[in-house]
Design an enzyme around this catalytic site. Structure first.
Site, short mmCIF file in Angstrom:
data_model
loop_
_atom_site.label_atom_id
_atom_site.label_comp_id
_atom_site.label_asym_id
_atom_site.label_seq_id
_atom_site.Cartn_x
_atom_site.Cartn_y
_atom_site.Cartn_z
N ASP A 81 1.52 5.22 -1.22
CA ASP A 81 0.97 4.88 -2.54
C ASP A 81 -0.53 5.08 -2.44
O ASP A 81 -1.20 4.33 -1.74
CB ASP A 81 1.34 3.42 -2.86
CG ASP A 81 0.70 2.95 -4.17
OD1 ASP A 81 -0.12 3.67 -4.74
OD2 ASP A 81 1.05 1.82 -4.60
N TYR B 283 -0.71 -9.00 2.29
CA TYR B 283 0.02 -8.21 1.32
C TYR B 283 -0.81 -7.03 0.83
O TYR B 283 -1.89 -7.22 0.29
CB TYR B 283 0.44 -9.06 0.11
CG TYR B 283 1.24 -8.25 -0.85
CD1 TYR B 283 2.52 -7.81 -0.51
CD2 TYR B 283 0.73 -7.87 -2.07
CE1 TYR B 283 3.25 -7.02 -1.35
CE2 TYR B 283 1.45 -7.08 -2.94
CZ TYR B 283 2.71 -6.66 -2.57
OH TYR B 283 3.43 -5.86 -3.41
N LYS C 47 4.15 -3.22 -1.51
CA LYS C 47 5.42 -3.20 -0.81
C LYS C 47 5.57 -1.88 -0.07
O LYS C 47 4.78 -0.97 -0.24
CB LYS C 47 6.56 -3.41 -1.81
CG LYS C 47 6.91 -4.89 -1.95
CD LYS C 47 7.60 -5.41 -0.70
CE LYS C 47 7.52 -6.93 -0.67
NZ LYS C 47 7.94 -7.47 0.61
C1 F6R Z 1 4.37 -4.61 -6.28
C2 F6R Z 1 3.03 -4.31 -6.76
C3 F6R Z 1 2.57 -4.96 -8.01
C4 F6R Z 1 1.27 -5.72 -7.81
C5 F6R Z 1 0.85 -6.45 -9.09
C6 F6R Z 1 -0.50 -7.16 -8.94
O1 F6R Z 1 4.65 -3.91 -5.12
O2 F6R Z 1 2.31 -3.53 -6.17
O3 F6R Z 1 3.57 -5.78 -8.55
O4 F6R Z 1 1.41 -6.64 -6.77
O5 F6R Z 1 0.73 -5.53 -10.15
O6 F6R Z 1 -1.45 -6.26 -8.51
P1 F6R Z 1 -2.99 -6.63 -8.32
O7 F6R Z 1 -3.03 -7.82 -7.41
O8 F6R Z 1 -3.57 -5.41 -7.71
O9 F6R Z 1 -3.53 -6.92 -9.70
MG MG Z 2 0.71 0.59 -6.06
MG MG Z 3 5.16 1.54 -4.81
#
Ligand code: F6R
Ligand code: MG
Ligand code: MG
Length: 365
Positions: free
Chosen positions: A11, A228, A231
């Site tokens: 990603d 984190y 994923k």
């Molecule tokens: C799941 C994922 C998204 C982000 C969510 C919050 O793998 O990447 O669900 O965790 O959109 O993202 P931030 O913390 O970057 O605003």
């Molecule tokens: Mg992403």
């Molecule tokens: Mg992804």
């Protein structure tokens, strides 16, 4: 002729948010891989995405772990990161956890699945790509494909498969692996595969001749980074037909949208929905988690395809059911078991919030 298939993904920026991929990243990746093909480094390639993950599907003669191929993927992701930054895409360079390439892309953030084999007279290969989930998501379908005669009729009927398969299982916490034999050790296998947040399949071999049958990616970003960072959105390569499970036997487990870890903020359980390429766009609550399947016929290493394997009405019910399950789970809001158990939340931002409240706790009088 011995052929290597390398599927390497990362990603490097989402459009919009984490929901899909900007066409400029696909274009950039294609340009790089086309140049590598013209130089003779690759036999063939296909670039696609599942959600916000860029998937490089490459065939070559270099074998598994070949430095030049890993470097090509690394450089491509780096250049795509630059494009993502220029367009101010979301989370540009998200999975690139290191600044420098060190001979292998493993452990640096991107996910890798590779296998080398002698191409058969006809070689159907299925590449699965998932978004908003983690490598353990393959445990249940892979067990059904290679271990469950109620799924795979060939385990009973085909003499080449009747001997069963070996499962190499990785303990991602301890970094240990074990190889177990199916069907003799079926119950032992399930002790581990039933805990997909810790034990994941590394490879599956046909027992009669040791031929490689399936290889998933096993990277767990949270364990690499200690926090984190999105994923792991795994990929999986499966060989099919003539002594391996038929294409239909390989696809069959995905008619059941089983629960996987991932979804919003990598912190929720949700159903894995099989979708056609055009619907690999997880939007509702950043999900639900999705899987696409690209089918290829290898032709001396050339990738004839892809066929969009889940673009079939026979998976409509699985999609409907996945949406029903999504409705049901969403009603739990921030409660377990929709939200992951606390141990899994340790790698998210939740502990930061908890820490702020630590001083408010008193001893029970
Ligand atoms: C799941 C994922 C998204 C982000 C969510 C919050 O793998 O990447 O669900 O965790 O959109 O993202 P931030 O913390 O970057 O605003
Ligand atoms: Mg992403
Ligand atoms: Mg992804």
């Amino acid at each position: 002729m011995k052929i290597t298939i390398s599927v390497i993904k990362a990603d490097v920026g989402g459009y919009v948010g984490h929901s899909a991929m900007h066409p400029a990243l696909i274009e950039k990746a294609k340009e790089n891989l086309e140049a590598a093909k013209n130089k003779g480094q690759l036999i063939d390639f296909w670039v696609m995405n599942c959600g916000d993950d860029l998937d490089l599907i490459m065939t070559h003669k270099g074998g598994v772990g070949e430095k030049g191929i890993h470097r090509l993927a690394w450089d491509t992701f780096m250049e795509c990161t630059q494009v993502a930054k220029k367009l101010k895409l979301y989370g540009a360079g998200q999975d690139m956890l290191s600044d420098a390439f060190s001979g292998t892309i493993k452990g640096l953030g991107p996910g890798v699945a590779e296998m080398e084999f002698e191409e058969r007279k006809s070689e159907p290969v299925l590449i699965f790509m998932a978004d908003k989930t983690s490598p353990g998501a393959w445990n249940l379908p892979l067990f059904k494909i290679f271990g469950d005669p109620f799924n795979t009729a060939g385990l009973v009927i085909d003499p080449h498969m009747h001997g069963g398969f070996k499962f190499r299982i990785l303990d991602i916490l301890e970094g240990k692996q074990v190889t177990l034999s199916c069907p003799e050790e079926l119950y032992d296998i399930l002790v581990f595969l039933g805990a997909p947040s810790r034990y994941v399949i590394e490879a599956i071999y046909r027992k009669s001749d040791g031929e490689i049958a399936a290889v998933p990616s096993t990277q767990k970003l949270s364990l690499i980074a200690g926090r984190y960072v999105g994923k792991d959105d795994p990929v999986l390569i499966v060989r099919a037909q003539s002594g391996f499970p038929a294409v239909g036997e390989v696809l069959e487990p995905f008619a059941f949208p089983h629960l996987v870890e991932g979804w919003m903020r990598g912190s929720h359980h949700g159903p894995l929905m099989p979708v056609p390429f055009k619907n690999a766009t997880p939007s509702r609550f950043d999900g639900p988690p999705r899987v696409v399947a690209a089918g290829f016929q290898l032709n001396n290493g050339k990738l004839e395809g892809p066929r969009d394997m889940f673009d079939d009405p026979s998976f409509d019910r699985a999609r409907e059911r996945a949406n029903d399950i999504a409705d049901y789970l969403r009603r739990h809001g921030p409660f377990e078991p929709h939200r992951l158990p606390l141990e899994a939340m340790e790698y998210t931002t939740l502990p930061e919030v908890r820490k702020k409240l630590e001083g408010r706790f008193e001893e029970v009088k």
